[in-house]
Scaffold this motif. Structure first.
Motif, PDB file in Angstrom:
ATOM      1  N   HIS A 124       0.858  -1.186   0.000  1.00 45.95           N
ATOM      2  CA  HIS A 124       0.000   0.000   0.000  1.00 45.95           C
ATOM      3  C   HIS A 124       0.894   1.236   0.000  1.00 45.95           C
ATOM      4  CE1 HIS A 124      -3.383  -2.564   0.827  1.00 45.95           C
ATOM      5  NE2 HIS A 124      -2.687  -3.116   1.791  1.00 45.95           N
ATOM      6  N   ASP A 125       1.166   1.750  -1.179  1.00 48.00           N
ATOM      7  CA  ASP A 125       2.002   2.928  -1.311  1.00 48.00           C
ATOM      8  C   ASP A 125       1.174   3.999  -2.001  1.00 48.00           C
ATOM      9  OD1 ASP A 125       3.855   4.904  -2.183  1.00 48.00           O
ATOM     10  OD2 ASP A 125       5.473   3.427  -2.050  1.00 48.00           O
ATOM     11  N   SER A 126       0.826   5.035  -1.272  1.00 48.03           N
ATOM     12  CA  SER A 126      -0.045   6.076  -1.824  1.00 48.03           C
ATOM     13  C   SER A 126       0.609   6.794  -3.000  1.00 48.03           C
ATOM     14  CB  SER A 126      -0.457   7.067  -0.741  1.00 48.03           C
ATOM     15  OG  SER A 126       0.671   7.676  -0.166  1.00 48.03           O
ATOM     16  N   ALA A 127       1.937   6.860  -3.032  1.00 49.87           N
ATOM     17  CA  ALA A 127       2.615   7.509  -4.156  1.00 49.87           C
ATOM     18  C   ALA A 127       2.405   6.717  -5.447  1.00 49.87           C
ATOM     19  CB  ALA A 127       4.108   7.660  -3.860  1.00 49.87           C
ATOM     20  N   VAL A 128       2.442   5.394  -5.359  1.00 44.62           N
ATOM     21  CA  VAL A 128       2.194   4.552  -6.535  1.00 44.62           C
ATOM     22  C   VAL A 128       0.745   4.734  -6.977  1.00 44.62           C
ATOM     23  CG1 VAL A 128       2.054   2.164  -7.384  1.00 44.62           C
ATOM     24  CG2 VAL A 128       3.980   2.869  -5.937  1.00 44.62           C
ATOM     25  N   ASP A 129      -0.167   4.670  -6.036  1.00 42.34           N
ATOM     26  CA  ASP A 129      -1.586   4.843  -6.331  1.00 42.34           C
ATOM     27  C   ASP A 129      -1.829   6.198  -6.997  1.00 42.34           C
ATOM     28  OD1 ASP A 129      -4.270   3.827  -6.200  1.00 42.34           O
ATOM     29  OD2 ASP A 129      -4.647   5.260  -4.577  1.00 42.34           O
ATOM     30  N   SER A 130      -1.249   7.231  -6.442  1.00 40.15           N
ATOM     31  CA  SER A 130      -1.408   8.580  -6.967  1.00 40.15           C
ATOM     32  C   SER A 130      -0.831   8.704  -8.374  1.00 40.15           C
ATOM     33  CB  SER A 130      -0.723   9.557  -6.018  1.00 40.15           C
ATOM     34  OG  SER A 130      -1.098  10.857  -6.312  1.00 40.15           O
ATOM     35  N   ALA A 131       0.339   8.112  -8.594  1.00 40.73           N
ATOM     36  CA  ALA A 131       0.979   8.169  -9.911  1.00 40.73           C
ATOM     37  C   ALA A 131       0.122   7.474 -10.970  1.00 40.73           C
ATOM     38  CB  ALA A 131       2.373   7.551  -9.860  1.00 40.73           C
ATOM     39  N   VAL A 132      -0.429   6.322 -10.629  1.00 39.95           N
ATOM     40  CA  VAL A 132      -1.280   5.587 -11.568  1.00 39.95           C
ATOM     41  C   VAL A 132      -2.520   6.415 -11.897  1.00 39.95           C
ATOM     42  CG1 VAL A 132      -2.774   3.556 -11.814  1.00 39.95           C
ATOM     43  CG2 VAL A 132      -0.456   3.295 -10.906  1.00 39.95           C
ATOM     44  N   ARG A 133      -3.157   6.947 -10.868  1.00 37.78           N
ATOM     45  CA  ARG A 133      -4.396   7.714 -11.080  1.00 37.78           C
ATOM     46  C   ARG A 133      -4.142   9.024 -11.843  1.00 37.78           C
ATOM     47  NH1 ARG A 133      -8.364   5.028  -9.117  1.00 37.78           N
ATOM     48  NH2 ARG A 133      -8.028   3.568  -7.425  1.00 37.78           N
ATOM     49  N   SER A 134      -3.083   9.744 -11.495  1.00 40.20           N
ATOM     50  CA  SER A 134      -2.829  11.011 -12.191  1.00 40.20           C
ATOM     51  C   SER A 134      -2.371  10.760 -13.631  1.00 40.20           C
ATOM     52  CB  SER A 134      -1.823  11.878 -11.428  1.00 40.20           C
ATOM     53  OG  SER A 134      -0.565  11.271 -11.385  1.00 40.20           O
ATOM     54  N   GLY A 135      -1.621   9.693 -13.853  1.00 46.05           N
ATOM     55  CA  GLY A 135      -1.226   9.350 -15.224  1.00 46.05           C
ATOM     56  C   GLY A 135      -2.426   9.019 -16.092  1.00 46.05           C
ATOM     57  N   ALA A 136      -3.346   8.250 -15.530  1.00 47.38           N
ATOM     58  CA  ALA A 136      -4.555   7.898 -16.266  1.00 47.38           C
ATOM     59  C   ALA A 136      -5.404   9.137 -16.530  1.00 47.38           C
ATOM     60  CB  ALA A 136      -5.357   6.859 -15.478  1.00 47.38           C
ATOM     61  N   GLU A 137      -5.529   9.994 -15.520  1.00 49.04           N
ATOM     62  CA  GLU A 137      -6.317  11.219 -15.663  1.00 49.04           C
ATOM     63  C   GLU A 137      -5.724  12.117 -16.746  1.00 49.04           C
ATOM     64  OE1 GLU A 137      -7.066  14.974 -12.847  1.00 49.04           O
ATOM     65  OE2 GLU A 137      -7.754  13.075 -11.972  1.00 49.04           O
ATOM     66  N   ALA A 138      -4.394  12.248 -16.756  1.00 49.35           N
ATOM     67  CA  ALA A 138      -3.729  13.079 -17.766  1.00 49.35           C
ATOM     68  C   ALA A 138      -3.972  12.544 -19.176  1.00 49.35           C
ATOM     69  CB  ALA A 138      -2.227  13.150 -17.480  1.00 49.35           C
ATOM     70  N   ALA A 139      -4.175  11.236 -19.279  1.00 50.45           N
ATOM     71  CA  ALA A 139      -4.440  10.630 -20.584  1.00 50.45           C
ATOM     72  C   ALA A 139      -5.928  10.637 -20.920  1.00 50.45           C
ATOM     73  CB  ALA A 139      -3.915   9.198 -20.591  1.00 50.45           C
ATOM     74  N   GLY A 140      -6.732  11.183 -20.001  1.00 51.47           N
ATOM     75  CA  GLY A 140      -8.162  11.206 -20.227  1.00 51.47           C
ATOM     76  C   GLY A 140      -8.812   9.847 -20.031  1.00 51.47           C
ATOM     77  N   PHE A 141      -8.145   9.002 -19.278  1.00 46.26           N
ATOM     78  CA  PHE A 141      -8.590   7.618 -19.073  1.00 46.26           C
ATOM     79  C   PHE A 141      -9.262   7.474 -17.716  1.00 46.26           C
ATOM     80  CE2 PHE A 141      -7.888   3.150 -17.894  1.00 46.26           C
ATOM     81  CZ  PHE A 141      -8.320   2.515 -19.045  1.00 46.26           C
ATOM     82  N   GLU A 142     -10.414   6.823 -17.696  1.00 41.62           N
ATOM     83  CA  GLU A 142     -11.106   6.561 -16.439  1.00 41.62           C
ATOM     84  C   GLU A 142     -10.785   5.126 -16.010  1.00 41.62           C
ATOM     85  OE1 GLU A 142     -15.586   6.060 -14.703  1.00 41.62           O
ATOM     86  OE2 GLU A 142     -15.288   7.429 -16.371  1.00 41.62           O
ATOM     87  N   ILE A 143     -10.156   4.983 -14.854  1.00 45.77           N
ATOM     88  CA  ILE A 143      -9.766   3.659 -14.361  1.00 45.77           C
ATOM     89  C   ILE A 143     -10.972   2.960 -13.764  1.00 45.77           C
ATOM     90  CG2 ILE A 143      -8.370   2.419 -12.654  1.00 45.77           C
ATOM     91  CD1 ILE A 143      -6.305   4.614 -12.857  1.00 45.77           C
TER      92      ILE A 143
END
Length: 161
Positions: A124-143
């Protein structure tokens, strides 16, 4: 062992986690208006009893000893339900399922998988979670769901090298 990372063979609090996970599953399902049927609960119990990633056919083998007529489609439907509800994670690399230790918190599933002994740690690493979510958001992708699987050597196997 690092905070937030526990290889399952290190888990001494397994019984406590199992009981809490089953209680949480009932509450979560009730809150969402879905049913945790006897079969769904039993399969969740099997996963928690094993305390390691479990394949669908291993679950089926256990069920066949208890229930006449247990079949693969039924097991897969239940496993899909448990994954959809966030009660279980599917570890793609191992084609196996594992009870989630944080089913009431939305998170990116992060796993450390030992290529030597097969041990698994849910990280459980919030930095990894945040990176995945912000990367997807920047690509316009809904996880819909996200899993990060990292393969390497667990502390026990590293010490044996």
């Amino acid at each position: 062992m690092h905070q937030g990372r526990m290889f399952l063979h290190e888990a001494q609090d397994h019984i406590e986690f199992r009981e809490r996970a089953l209680r949480q599953a009932e509450v979560i399902c009730e809150r969402r208006g879905v049913r945790l049927t006897k079969l769904r609960k039993r399969i969740l119990e099997i996963l928690w009893d094993k305390n390691c990633p479990v394949g669908a056919y291993e679950v089926l083998d256990i069920l066949k000893k208890e229930r006449q007529g247990a079949a693969p489609p039924t097991v897969y439907r239940v496993l899909d339900f448990l994954v959809e509800q966030g009660l279980v994670h599917r570890i793609e690399r191992l084609n196996a399922f594992l009870g989630c230790r944080r089913p009431d918190e939305p998170h990116t599933a992060q796993f450390l998988i030992c290529k030597s002994c097969g041990a698994v740690a849910e990280m459980h690493d919030s930095a990894v979670d945040s990176a995945v979510r912000s990367g997807a958001e920047a690509a316009g992708f809904e996880i819909g769901a996200a899993t990060v699987e990292l393969e390497g050597l667990c502390p026990r196997c590293r010490a044996e090298d």
